[in-house]
Scaffold this motif. Structure first.
Motif, PDB file in Angstrom:
ATOM      1  N   ASN A   1       0.825  -1.208   0.000  1.00 45.56           N
ATOM      2  CA  ASN A   1       0.000   0.000   0.000  1.00 45.56           C
ATOM      3  C   ASN A   1       0.861   1.260   0.000  1.00 45.56           C
ATOM      4  O   ASN A   1       0.577   2.225  -0.723  1.00 45.56           O
TER       5      ASN A   1
ATOM      6  N   ASN B   1       3.242  13.496 -14.356  1.00 45.43           N
ATOM      7  CA  ASN B   1       2.239  13.976 -15.311  1.00 45.43           C
ATOM      8  C   ASN B   1       2.078  15.493 -15.231  1.00 45.43           C
ATOM      9  O   ASN B   1       1.940  16.172 -16.257  1.00 45.43           O
TER      10      ASN B   1
ATOM     11  N   LEU C   1       3.805   9.330 -10.155  1.00 46.03           N
ATOM     12  CA  LEU C   1       3.194   9.435 -11.480  1.00 46.03           C
ATOM     13  C   LEU C   1       2.422  10.753 -11.622  1.00 46.03           C
ATOM     14  O   LEU C   1       2.474  11.408 -12.669  1.00 46.03           O
ATOM     15  N   SER C   2       1.712  11.122 -10.567  1.00 43.98           N
ATOM     16  CA  SER C   2       0.952  12.375 -10.613  1.00 43.98           C
ATOM     17  C   SER C   2       1.883  13.570 -10.774  1.00 43.98           C
ATOM     18  O   SER C   2       1.628  14.488 -11.582  1.00 43.98           O
ATOM     19  N   GLU C   3       2.975  13.554 -10.027  1.00 45.46           N
ATOM     20  CA  GLU C   3       3.940  14.642 -10.145  1.00 45.46           C
ATOM     21  C   GLU C   3       4.582  14.658 -11.523  1.00 45.46           C
ATOM     22  O   GLU C   3       4.807  15.735 -12.121  1.00 45.46           O
TER      23      GLU C   3
ATOM     24  N   THR D   1       3.936   1.512  -1.085  1.00 46.93           N
ATOM     25  CA  THR D   1       4.606   1.618  -2.386  1.00 46.93           C
ATOM     26  C   THR D   1       3.647   2.113  -3.461  1.00 46.93           C
ATOM     27  O   THR D   1       4.000   2.968  -4.281  1.00 46.93           O
ATOM     28  N   ASP D   2       2.418   1.574  -3.471  1.00 42.49           N
ATOM     29  CA  ASP D   2       1.424   2.019  -4.453  1.00 42.49           C
ATOM     30  C   ASP D   2       1.134   3.507  -4.290  1.00 42.49           C
ATOM     31  O   ASP D   2       0.991   4.241  -5.282  1.00 42.49           O
ATOM     32  N   LYS D   3       1.042   3.950  -3.053  1.00 43.01           N
ATOM     33  CA  LYS D   3       0.786   5.365  -2.806  1.00 43.01           C
ATOM     34  C   LYS D   3       1.928   6.228  -3.318  1.00 43.01           C
ATOM     35  O   LYS D   3       1.712   7.260  -3.969  1.00 43.01           O
ATOM     36  N   GLU D   4       3.166   5.782  -3.043  1.00 42.34           N
ATOM     37  CA  GLU D   4       4.317   6.541  -3.507  1.00 42.34           C
ATOM     38  C   GLU D   4       4.386   6.560  -5.033  1.00 42.34           C
ATOM     39  O   GLU D   4       4.720   7.589  -5.644  1.00 42.34           O
ATOM     40  N   VAL D   5       4.075   5.413  -5.663  1.00 43.18           N
ATOM     41  CA  VAL D   5       4.088   5.359  -7.123  1.00 43.18           C
ATOM     42  C   VAL D   5       3.034   6.299  -7.696  1.00 43.18           C
ATOM     43  O   VAL D   5       3.268   7.014  -8.690  1.00 43.18           O
ATOM     44  N   SER D   6       1.837   6.308  -7.107  1.00 40.35           N
ATOM     45  CA  SER D   6       0.771   7.195  -7.579  1.00 40.35           C
ATOM     46  C   SER D   6       1.178   8.668  -7.466  1.00 40.35           C
ATOM     47  O   SER D   6       0.944   9.466  -8.366  1.00 40.35           O
ATOM     48  N   ILE D   7       1.822   8.993  -6.335  1.00 43.10           N
ATOM     49  CA  ILE D   7       2.279  10.368  -6.142  1.00 43.10           C
ATOM     50  C   ILE D   7       3.340  10.734  -7.176  1.00 43.10           C
ATOM     51  O   ILE D   7       3.319  11.825  -7.779  1.00 43.10           O
TER      52      ILE D   7
END
Length: 323
Positions: free
Chosen positions: A242, A256, A252-254, A244-250
């Motif tokens: 969880n 993008n 990717l968002s940054e 790691t997924d949160k960090e990856v999402s952050i």
């Protein structure tokens, strides 16, 4: 005259033999690993504790031998009950020696067999009292005086994608079962003139009729422990996943957001360049020509037999006609 001489020689021989017998009955040889008790009419007169030659009154006093070395007594295996009402078989041995030969003779009639009977009763009672105050698991863990435990190490800073707890095993010194038994023996054996040096447990076992049930219970307990460890590991793995997924999402968002910003900046720069280009009349015709050619090229893609029909007043037609 010869008869008198012969009688004198015989008398000398007899006297020599008597002296030898007297001397042999007077000497006492004490070895390094024994005591000697000098008795007179059954009563102990003195105790010889040091090795060497000593003397006693011939034909009046006698010498008895008491062992001085360390003796070993192998106790018969006995059944004992733990505090949680589990039966166990304890097989042990005792190291002992005679500390006071006079008291040993007075109380145990100078008999090793009698001493072993008393030791058997004393050690069995101490073993029974010790085991009855402990659970079966405690008895097993204290067998060799060492216990392996698992501790959690939380030293240092823990990052979000690191393992929350780190476990390691340590061997802890605890009081062994033999030491517990020795503490429960007390000092009652000293009244017999003996000293118990050590009690060592050779074997701990279960009665045959209880082994299968205990093995089944132990397997079940180990399976429960394994299931608990598996559940804890899965929980920690999910937490890490969880995080790691949160960090990856952050990330990717940054990324993008940065890409959109760069695209916007690029388009702005592109529009600025076009604006600068069209603002200059000397370049305006050239860019109009290039863009007209690009438009014509795009309209003719996809087929080799396309025909481009343009009105005479269109910019492209005027270029082609040289106007």
């Amino acid at each position: 005259m010869s008869k008198v001489k012969k009688a004198g020689k015989v008398g000398k021989y007899i006297l020599a033999v008597l002296l030898l017998l007297l001397l042999g009955n007077s000497l006492v040889v004490c070895r390094e690993d024994e005591y000697k008790l000098i008795r007179q009419f059954g009563k102990v007169q003195r105790v010889i504790a040091s090795s060497g030659l000593s003397f006693k009154l011939p034909f009046v006093q006698s010498a008895d031998t008491v062992p001085k070395e360390i003796l070993i007594y192998d106790l018969p295996a006995s059944d004992v009950i733990t505090s949680d009402k589990k039966s166990m078989i304890v097989d042990s041995y005792v190291l002992w020696r005679v500390a006071d030969p006079l008291k040993f003779t007075q109380t145990l009639a100078n008999s090793v067999y009698n001493a072993e009977n008393r030791i058997n009763a004393i050690v069995y009672n101490a073993t029974k009292n010790t085991v009855s105050s402990m659970t079966q698991d405690e008895v097993i863990k204290s067998r060799d005086g060492k216990m392996t435990i698992t501790v959690e190490n939380t030293e240092g800073e823990v990052e979000s994608n690191d393992l929350i707890l780190e476990e390691k095993q340590e061997v802890v010194e605890i009081k062994s079962l033999s030491e517990e038994i020795m503490d429960n023996i007390g000092e009652g054996y000293q009244q017999y003139g003996i000293t118990i040096l050590a009690v060592e447990v050779k074997m701990l076992d279960l009665p045959d009729d209880n082994k299968q049930a205990v093995y089944t219970r132990m397997i079940s307990e180990r399976e429960n422990i394994a299931a608990q460890y598996t559940a804890e590991g899965a929980s920690q793995a999910q937490m890490i996943q969880n995080t790691t997924d949160k960090e990856v999402s952050i990330m990717l968002s940054e990324a993008n957001a940065q890409a959109e910003q760069l695209i916007a900046e690029g388009e702005a720069e592109y529009m600025r360049i076009l604006s600068d280009a069209y603002a200059d009349e000397s370049r305006s015709d050239f860019y109009s020509f290039v863009r007209s050619l690009d438009a014509a090229k795009e309209s003719l893609k996809g087929s080799k037999e396309k025909t481009l029909i343009l009105p005479a007043d269109s910019p492209i037609a005027r270029i082609f006609m040289g106007e």
